[in-house]
Write an enzyme that holds these catalytic residues in place. Structure first.
Site, PDB file in Angstrom:
ATOM      1  N   HIS A  31      -4.411   0.932  -1.829  1.00  0.00           N
ATOM      2  CA  HIS A  31      -3.737   1.634  -2.924  1.00  0.00           C
ATOM      3  C   HIS A  31      -2.898   0.633  -3.694  1.00  0.00           C
ATOM      4  O   HIS A  31      -2.227  -0.216  -3.102  1.00  0.00           O
ATOM      5  CB  HIS A  31      -2.874   2.791  -2.411  1.00  0.00           C
ATOM      6  CG  HIS A  31      -2.017   2.455  -1.235  1.00  0.00           C
ATOM      7  ND1 HIS A  31      -2.524   2.310   0.029  1.00  0.00           N
ATOM      8  CD2 HIS A  31      -0.679   2.225  -1.132  1.00  0.00           C
ATOM      9  CE1 HIS A  31      -1.552   2.008   0.869  1.00  0.00           C
ATOM     10  NE2 HIS A  31      -0.413   1.931   0.181  1.00  0.00           N
TER      11      HIS A  31
ATOM     12  N   ILE B 198       4.673  10.468  -2.948  1.00  0.00           N
ATOM     13  CA  ILE B 198       5.505  11.572  -2.445  1.00  0.00           C
ATOM     14  C   ILE B 198       6.962  11.125  -2.259  1.00  0.00           C
ATOM     15  O   ILE B 198       7.863  11.964  -2.205  1.00  0.00           O
ATOM     16  CB  ILE B 198       4.900  12.101  -1.121  1.00  0.00           C
ATOM     17  CG1 ILE B 198       5.326  13.532  -0.856  1.00  0.00           C
ATOM     18  CG2 ILE B 198       5.218  11.178   0.057  1.00  0.00           C
ATOM     19  CD1 ILE B 198       4.536  14.199   0.263  1.00  0.00           C
TER      20      ILE B 198
ATOM     21  N   GLY C  71       4.546  -3.968   5.141  1.00  0.00           N
ATOM     22  CA  GLY C  71       4.927  -2.553   5.104  1.00  0.00           C
ATOM     23  C   GLY C  71       3.790  -1.604   4.784  1.00  0.00           C
ATOM     24  O   GLY C  71       4.036  -0.461   4.384  1.00  0.00           O
ATOM     25  N   GLN C  72       2.544  -2.048   4.974  1.00  0.00           N
ATOM     26  CA  GLN C  72       1.424  -1.132   4.712  1.00  0.00           C
ATOM     27  C   GLN C  72       1.447   0.001   5.730  1.00  0.00           C
ATOM     28  O   GLN C  72       1.424  -0.235   6.942  1.00  0.00           O
ATOM     29  CB  GLN C  72       0.081  -1.877   4.795  1.00  0.00           C
ATOM     30  CG  GLN C  72      -1.100  -0.971   4.433  1.00  0.00           C
ATOM     31  CD  GLN C  72      -2.439  -1.711   4.396  1.00  0.00           C
ATOM     32  OE1 GLN C  72      -2.549  -2.861   4.845  1.00  0.00           O
ATOM     33  NE2 GLN C  72      -3.452  -1.056   3.863  1.00  0.00           N
ATOM     34  N   SER C  73       1.508   1.234   5.225  1.00  0.00           N
ATOM     35  CA  SER C  73       1.570   2.391   6.134  1.00  0.00           C
ATOM     36  C   SER C  73       0.328   3.263   6.050  1.00  0.00           C
ATOM     37  O   SER C  73       0.132   4.125   6.909  1.00  0.00           O
ATOM     38  CB  SER C  73       2.825   3.222   5.843  1.00  0.00           C
ATOM     39  OG  SER C  73       2.799   3.716   4.523  1.00  0.00           O
TER      40      SER C  73
HETATM   41  P1  AMP Z   1       2.256   1.623   1.775  1.00  0.00           P
HETATM   42  O1  AMP Z   1       3.496   1.767   2.626  1.00  0.00           O
HETATM   43  O2  AMP Z   1       2.248   0.444   0.861  1.00  0.00           O
HETATM   44  O3  AMP Z   1       1.006   1.711   2.644  1.00  0.00           O
HETATM   45  O4  AMP Z   1       2.252   2.881   0.813  1.00  0.00           O
HETATM   46  C1  AMP Z   1       1.925   4.168   1.232  1.00  0.00           C
HETATM   47  C2  AMP Z   1       2.573   5.111   0.273  1.00  0.00           C
HETATM   48  O5  AMP Z   1       1.988   6.399   0.434  1.00  0.00           O
HETATM   49  C3  AMP Z   1       4.081   5.295   0.489  1.00  0.00           C
HETATM   50  O6  AMP Z   1       4.775   4.884  -0.694  1.00  0.00           O
HETATM   51  C4  AMP Z   1       4.230   6.790   0.750  1.00  0.00           C
HETATM   52  O7  AMP Z   1       5.391   7.341   0.169  1.00  0.00           O
HETATM   53  C5  AMP Z   1       2.962   7.356   0.133  1.00  0.00           C
HETATM   54  N1  AMP Z   1       2.510   8.624   0.673  1.00  0.00           N
HETATM   55  C6  AMP Z   1       2.409   8.976   1.979  1.00  0.00           C
HETATM   56  N2  AMP Z   1       1.936  10.233   2.084  1.00  0.00           N
HETATM   57  C7  AMP Z   1       1.726  10.676   0.818  1.00  0.00           C
HETATM   58  C8  AMP Z   1       1.268  11.912   0.248  1.00  0.00           C
HETATM   59  N3  AMP Z   1       0.890  12.945   1.021  1.00  0.00           N
HETATM   60  N4  AMP Z   1       1.194  12.013  -1.100  1.00  0.00           N
HETATM   61  C9  AMP Z   1       1.568  10.985  -1.885  1.00  0.00           C
HETATM   62  N5  AMP Z   1       2.013   9.804  -1.421  1.00  0.00           N
HETATM   63  C10 AMP Z   1       2.102   9.650  -0.089  1.00  0.00           C
END
Ligand code: AMP
Ligand code: ZN
Length: 119
Positions: free
Chosen positions: A105, A31, A98-100
């Site tokens: 994934h 996103i 930076g895992q969010s």
């Molecule tokens: P990370 O920070 O490595 O855990 O990556 C999580 C990723 O998920 C980030 O790049 C966000 O931009 C992405 N993300 C969060 N919410 C969504 C969503 N609803 N659809 C697609 N990507 C998302």
């Protein structure tokens, strides 16, 4: 896991811009893209990070890796049997990386020159 964002996307509760879907793997556009191509590749089953999936199901990890390459082919980042122009796969584990989202994934990034080392 009902409180997991990516599990909810697998279940169709939250919309996803899907580019590839198999029995066990889903790939959708990030996103907040960090490159012209920025696709997330996930196992449909919940595993919290790379180490957890590797320990639980090595074949599923291989399926996720194959899907990442299939996305790169689909997006024109490589050709069949070739490596041009190229792409990067990243997976973050833990807060310092930076895992969010705590559902494994692989980020598939490409379509521009990618600096090294990453930030
Ligand atoms: P990370 O920070 O490595 O855990 O990556 C999580 C990723 O998920 C980030 O790049 C966000 O931009 C992405 N993300 C969060 N919410 C969504 C969503 N609803 N659809 C697609 N990507 C998302
Ligand atoms: Zn999940």
């Amino acid at each position: 896991m009902s409180d997991c964002l990516f599990c909810r996307m697998v279940d169709g509760e939250i919309p996803a811009d899907v580019v590839l879907s198999t029995d066990r793997v889903l790939a959708f556009r990030d996103i907040n893209p960090q490159a012209p191509t920025h696709v997330l590749v996930i196992p449909k089953e919940h595993h919290r990070n790379l180490g957890a999936l590797a320990a639980a199901d090595g074949e599923l990890l291989a399926e996720v890796a194959r899907a990442a390459h299939a996305v790169a082919l689909q997006e024109g980042l490589v050709t069949d049997g070739g490596i041009e122009p190229g792409y990067r796969v990243v997976t973050n584990t833990g807060p310092q990386a930076g895992q969010s989202v705590d559902h494994l994934h692989l980020h598939v990034l490409g379509g521009r020159g990618l600096g090294w080392p990453p930030g």
